[in-house]
Design a protein around this motif. Structure first.
Motif, PDB file in Angstrom:
ATOM      1  N   ARG A  24      -4.706  -3.859  -2.875  1.00 30.25           N
ATOM      2  CA  ARG A  24      -4.765  -2.587  -3.581  1.00 30.25           C
ATOM      3  C   ARG A  24      -5.900  -2.580  -4.598  1.00 30.25           C
ATOM      4  NH1 ARG A  24      -0.854   0.736  -4.462  1.00 30.25           N
ATOM      5  NH2 ARG A  24      -0.715   0.305  -6.682  1.00 30.25           N
ATOM      6  N   ALA A  45       1.616  -0.512  -0.104  1.00 32.20           N
ATOM      7  CA  ALA A  45       1.711   0.730  -0.869  1.00 32.20           C
ATOM      8  C   ALA A  45       2.363   0.479  -2.231  1.00 32.20           C
ATOM      9  CB  ALA A  45       2.525   1.766  -0.086  1.00 32.20           C
ATOM     10  N   ALA A  46       2.004   1.293  -3.191  1.00 29.39           N
ATOM     11  CA  ALA A  46       2.567   1.183  -4.542  1.00 29.39           C
ATOM     12  C   ALA A  46       4.077   1.365  -4.536  1.00 29.39           C
ATOM     13  CB  ALA A  46       1.917   2.209  -5.459  1.00 29.39           C
ATOM     14  N   SER A  47       4.592   2.167  -3.623  1.00 29.59           N
ATOM     15  CA  SER A  47       6.024   2.488  -3.607  1.00 29.59           C
ATOM     16  C   SER A  47       6.918   1.281  -3.368  1.00 29.59           C
ATOM     17  CB  SER A  47       6.313   3.561  -2.561  1.00 29.59           C
ATOM     18  OG  SER A  47       5.964   3.084  -1.267  1.00 29.59           O
ATOM     19  N   TYR A  48       6.417   0.229  -2.763  1.00 29.00           N
ATOM     20  CA  TYR A  48       7.242  -0.962  -2.521  1.00 29.00           C
ATOM     21  C   TYR A  48       6.579  -2.253  -2.983  1.00 29.00           C
ATOM     22  CZ  TYR A  48       4.352  -1.186   1.746  1.00 29.00           C
ATOM     23  OH  TYR A  48       3.308  -1.219   2.626  1.00 29.00           O
ATOM     24  N   HIS A  50       6.355  -3.929  -5.681  1.00 34.41           N
ATOM     25  CA  HIS A  50       7.124  -4.863  -6.518  1.00 34.41           C
ATOM     26  C   HIS A  50       8.558  -5.065  -6.039  1.00 34.41           C
ATOM     27  CE1 HIS A  50       3.897  -5.348  -9.361  1.00 34.41           C
ATOM     28  NE2 HIS A  50       3.736  -4.045  -9.380  1.00 34.41           N
ATOM     29  N   LYS A  51       8.851  -4.676  -4.833  1.00 35.24           N
ATOM     30  CA  LYS A  51      10.196  -4.850  -4.274  1.00 35.24           C
ATOM     31  C   LYS A  51      10.433  -6.317  -3.906  1.00 35.24           C
ATOM     32  CE  LYS A  51      11.340  -0.389  -3.653  1.00 35.24           C
ATOM     33  NZ  LYS A  51      12.456   0.243  -4.230  1.00 35.24           N
ATOM     34  N   ALA A  59       9.286  -2.494   4.521  1.00 32.93           N
ATOM     35  CA  ALA A  59       8.443  -1.331   4.241  1.00 32.93           C
ATOM     36  C   ALA A  59       7.007  -1.554   4.725  1.00 32.93           C
ATOM     37  CB  ALA A  59       8.453  -1.030   2.741  1.00 32.93           C
ATOM     38  N   TYR A  60       6.484  -2.742   4.514  1.00 31.60           N
ATOM     39  CA  TYR A  60       5.109  -3.031   4.934  1.00 31.60           C
ATOM     40  C   TYR A  60       4.992  -3.004   6.455  1.00 31.60           C
ATOM     41  CZ  TYR A  60       0.553  -5.328   5.200  1.00 31.60           C
ATOM     42  OH  TYR A  60      -0.762  -5.617   5.473  1.00 31.60           O
ATOM     43  N   ASP A  63       4.906   0.500   7.600  1.00 34.46           N
ATOM     44  CA  ASP A  63       3.572   1.082   7.426  1.00 34.46           C
ATOM     45  C   ASP A  63       2.637   0.636   8.548  1.00 34.46           C
ATOM     46  OD1 ASP A  63       4.166   2.518   5.156  1.00 34.46           O
ATOM     47  OD2 ASP A  63       3.110   1.177   3.773  1.00 34.46           O
TER      48      ASP A  63
END
Length: 138
Positions: A24, A45-48, A50-51, A59-60, A63
């Motif tokens: 990023r 993505a920023a949305s996940y 730090h998950k 999530a990755y 994507d």
């Protein structure tokens, strides 16, 4: 022909191929090589970002599936053609020689191998085999 590898920014050496940023943000430290290529679609993505690892991985991978191997191959192939070099090294920050470290570059590598049948070797030291390859974190 396209040959993909992964590594960290600090481990990369120009003789290995073309460095390609898949993060990023860009490194904020001095590199001993020129870093002119980026594939933003391979950055988390920023949305996940730090998950926890399982949620991040799911999530990755979602994507990656949404972008599709064909589109990713087009993006990477364009870099290879422009650079006249089939070896691309996908770079990020994590030091996988540390046992507690994990990284999206290896999640990508395992997804790519599953999707295309093409292996993506890590060029830097790793603490052990990729846990993703065993299916333990998917």
């Amino acid at each position: 022909m396209l040959t993909l590898f992964t590594s960290r920014f600090q481990e990369f050496r120009p003789a290995q191929g073309v460095p390609v940023r898949i993060t990023r943000g860009a490194p904020r430290f001095r590199l001993s090589y020129q870093l002119t290529r980026t594939v933003a679609e391979l950055a988390p993505a920023a949305s996940y970002f730090h998950k926890p690892r399982p949620a991040f991985t799911d999530a990755y991978r979602a994507d990656l599936a949404r972008f599709g191997a064909g589109r990713i191959a087009e993006l990477l192939g364009a870099i290879a053609a422009s650079e006249q070099e089939h070896r691309l090294v996908l770079l990020c920050f994590e030091d996988l020689a540390k046992p507690d470290q994990w990284c999206h570059r290896r999640i990508f590598a395992d997804w790519w191998a599953e999707t295309t049948g093409d292996q993506v070797r890590e060029l830097g030291p790793m603490a052990g085999p990729s846990p993703y390859e065993q299916g333990t974190l998917l």
